[in-house]
Scaffold this active site. Structure first.
Site, PDB file in Angstrom:
ATOM      1  N   ARG A  37      50.610 -21.066  19.394  1.00 45.38           N
ATOM      2  CA  ARG A  37      49.238 -20.580  19.530  1.00 45.38           C
ATOM      3  C   ARG A  37      48.508 -20.562  18.195  1.00 45.38           C
ATOM      4  NH1 ARG A  37      50.480 -15.729  23.951  1.00 45.38           N
ATOM      5  NH2 ARG A  37      50.560 -17.132  25.744  1.00 45.38           N
ATOM      6  N   GLU A  49      54.983 -27.129  25.735  1.00 49.73           N
ATOM      7  CA  GLU A  49      55.057 -27.106  27.193  1.00 49.73           C
ATOM      8  C   GLU A  49      56.308 -27.801  27.719  1.00 49.73           C
ATOM      9  OE1 GLU A  49      53.434 -25.269  28.991  1.00 49.73           O
ATOM     10  OE2 GLU A  49      51.825 -24.684  27.630  1.00 49.73           O
ATOM     11  N   GLN A  54      61.416 -24.466  32.365  1.00 50.53           N
ATOM     12  CA  GLN A  54      62.652 -23.810  32.795  1.00 50.53           C
ATOM     13  C   GLN A  54      63.394 -23.146  31.640  1.00 50.53           C
ATOM     14  OE1 GLN A  54      63.794 -23.897  36.420  1.00 50.53           O
ATOM     15  NE2 GLN A  54      61.584 -23.969  36.103  1.00 50.53           N
ATOM     16  N   TYR A 132      52.193 -29.451  36.431  1.00 50.92           N
ATOM     17  CA  TYR A 132      52.040 -28.262  35.593  1.00 50.92           C
ATOM     18  C   TYR A 132      51.666 -28.633  34.159  1.00 50.92           C
ATOM     19  CZ  TYR A 132      52.897 -24.809  32.180  1.00 50.92           C
ATOM     20  OH  TYR A 132      52.712 -24.016  31.082  1.00 50.92           O
ATOM     21  N   ASP A 150      52.822 -22.737  37.256  1.00 53.25           N
ATOM     22  CA  ASP A 150      54.272 -22.681  37.036  1.00 53.25           C
ATOM     23  C   ASP A 150      54.847 -21.531  37.863  1.00 53.25           C
ATOM     24  OD1 ASP A 150      53.300 -20.479  35.731  1.00 53.25           O
ATOM     25  OD2 ASP A 150      54.780 -20.606  34.119  1.00 53.25           O
TER      26      ASP A 150
END
Length: 371
Positions: A37, A49, A54, A132, A150
């Site tokens: 971020r 990402e 998972q 996603y 997600d």
DNA sequence: AAGTCGGGGGC
DNA sequence: GCCCCAGACTT
């Protein structure tokens, strides 16, 4: 109820406005400081990402820092040696993620001038970028109001909107994408999508949601009906197959160890391993015979398996390895090895990417249980 | 739609 | 032990 709307969720403008305000205000005050971020660099957003698929945030943080330090730009990753890329991913799992990522950044270099594309069609066509991840990159890096649904978002929305569809079914994700298209802030799609996931991670957790701290409580139909603990509905369990394996720590005359690079497709593709094979229990020598036969077939040498050096269990998503490890020697120490086989010293083992299951074998070697 | 593809953390 | 995690790909 807005009966004039064709909305399948019957969300009127007032509800949507409150939803956005409550969520974005909470996010502004409670969002975590995370390394991805720091800026909106589409490449860094993309890497994060892929890593987060998972995989928990706390697990990803050190990997993300190291990976972006080793490969600071999209071009650095595109032109890097795959073995070094896999090494940087070692221990994170789902290794096809990073092989697909490297394929995709090469495609971006060749077809998009090195700039991550900003249209849904183009970005969704990249290897390893599904619905996603496409939405996440478009919204977070480019501020485009696309849904990024997600597991967090499905859990949060199943509770807030009281959706009882089975979230393990692929088509249910489509339903939630429609909901997000009705709810998403067009002023700040990036914060909206991240806030939904942040809420799922910090408040609307799987087992014991902190509803009393939740900014969305008054808007939550699940809480209103006391059903938050029953949602989301998730059916379909996966059964884990057990495989008995025999692996060898095989030393040559110079004290080097024999290792093998796995094939480029399938489980743990392109990762290195100690020679091993699955076997079926037929008699008391079945596993030793299987391992000897495997080595004879693949590199044409005879080995002596001297003693059992350990036992390791390793659980995958759909598979459990039960590995007996044997210490042994080659009878004819100087054979020409085929491609993907190597002799390496104990120190050199660190240069190769090994799955965690075989890192456990390296540990046995380095703890000098084997000498 | 169902299987494949890792590994770790929480309970 | 079981479940879940900022899912995608293959068949």
């Amino acid at each position: 109820m807005n009966t004039t709307s064709n909305s399948i969720f019957s969300l009127d403008a007032s509800y949507v406005k409150q939803f956005q305000e409550q969520l974005l205000t909470w996010y502004g005050e409670n969002k975590r400081t995370l390394p991805w971020r720091e800026n909106q660099d589409p490449y860094r957003v993309w890497v994060s990402e892929i890593m987060l698929q998972q995989t928990r945030v706390d697990t990803v943080i050190p990997y993300f820092k190291r990976f972006t330090s080793l490969f600071p730009t999209l071009q650095d990753l595109a032109y890097a040696d795959e073995e070094k890329v896999l090494k940087a991913w070692e221990g994170l799992g789902y290794y096809s993620r990073v092989r697909n990522l490297q394929t995709a950044v090469k495609e971006v270099c060749e077809s998009y001038g090195g700039k991550v594309p900003d249209t849904a069609k183009e970005i969704a066509g990249l290897k390893g970028v599904g619905p996603y991840t496409a939405g996440a990159i478009l919204s977070i890096a480019y501020g485009i109001p696309e849904p990024a649904v997600d597991g967090n978002v499905m859990r949060v929305l199943s509770r807030i909107l009281l959706v009882e569809e089975d979230i393990s079914k692929p088509k249910t994700r489509i339903l939630f994408e429609k909901a997000v298209r009705e709810l998403i802030s067009h002023e700040d799609p990036s914060s909206f999508n991240q806030a939904m996931m942040e809420l799922g991670a910090l408040i609307c957790t799987p087992k014991s949601p902190a509803c009393l701290l939740c900014p969305m409580r008054e808007l939550c139909k699940g809480f209103e009906q006391g059903k938050q603990h029953e949602l989301p509905v998730k059916l379909g369990k996966t059964k884990v197959r057990k495989a008995k394996m025999a692996a060898g720590i095989l030393a040559g005359e110079d004290g080097r160890f024999l290792i093998h690079k796995r094939p480029s497709e399938g489980l743990l593709a392109n990762m290195w391993e100690f020679p091993n094979t699955e076997y079926v229990v037929e008699n008391k020598n079945a596993e030793k015979d299987a391992l000897k036969g495997y080595l004879d077939e693949n590199i044409g040498v005879e080995v002596v398996l001297e003693e059992k050096a350990g036992y390791i269990e390793h659980v995958f998503s759909h598979l459990k390895w039960e590995i007996n490890i044997w210490q042994g020697k080659m009878l004819n120490g100087s054979v020409e090895l085929p491609q993907d086989w190597k002799w390496v010293t104990a120190d050199e083992l660190d240069q190769y990417p090994f799955p965690v299951s075989h890192q456990k074998i390296i540990r046995l070697i380095k703890e000098a249980i084997i000498v």
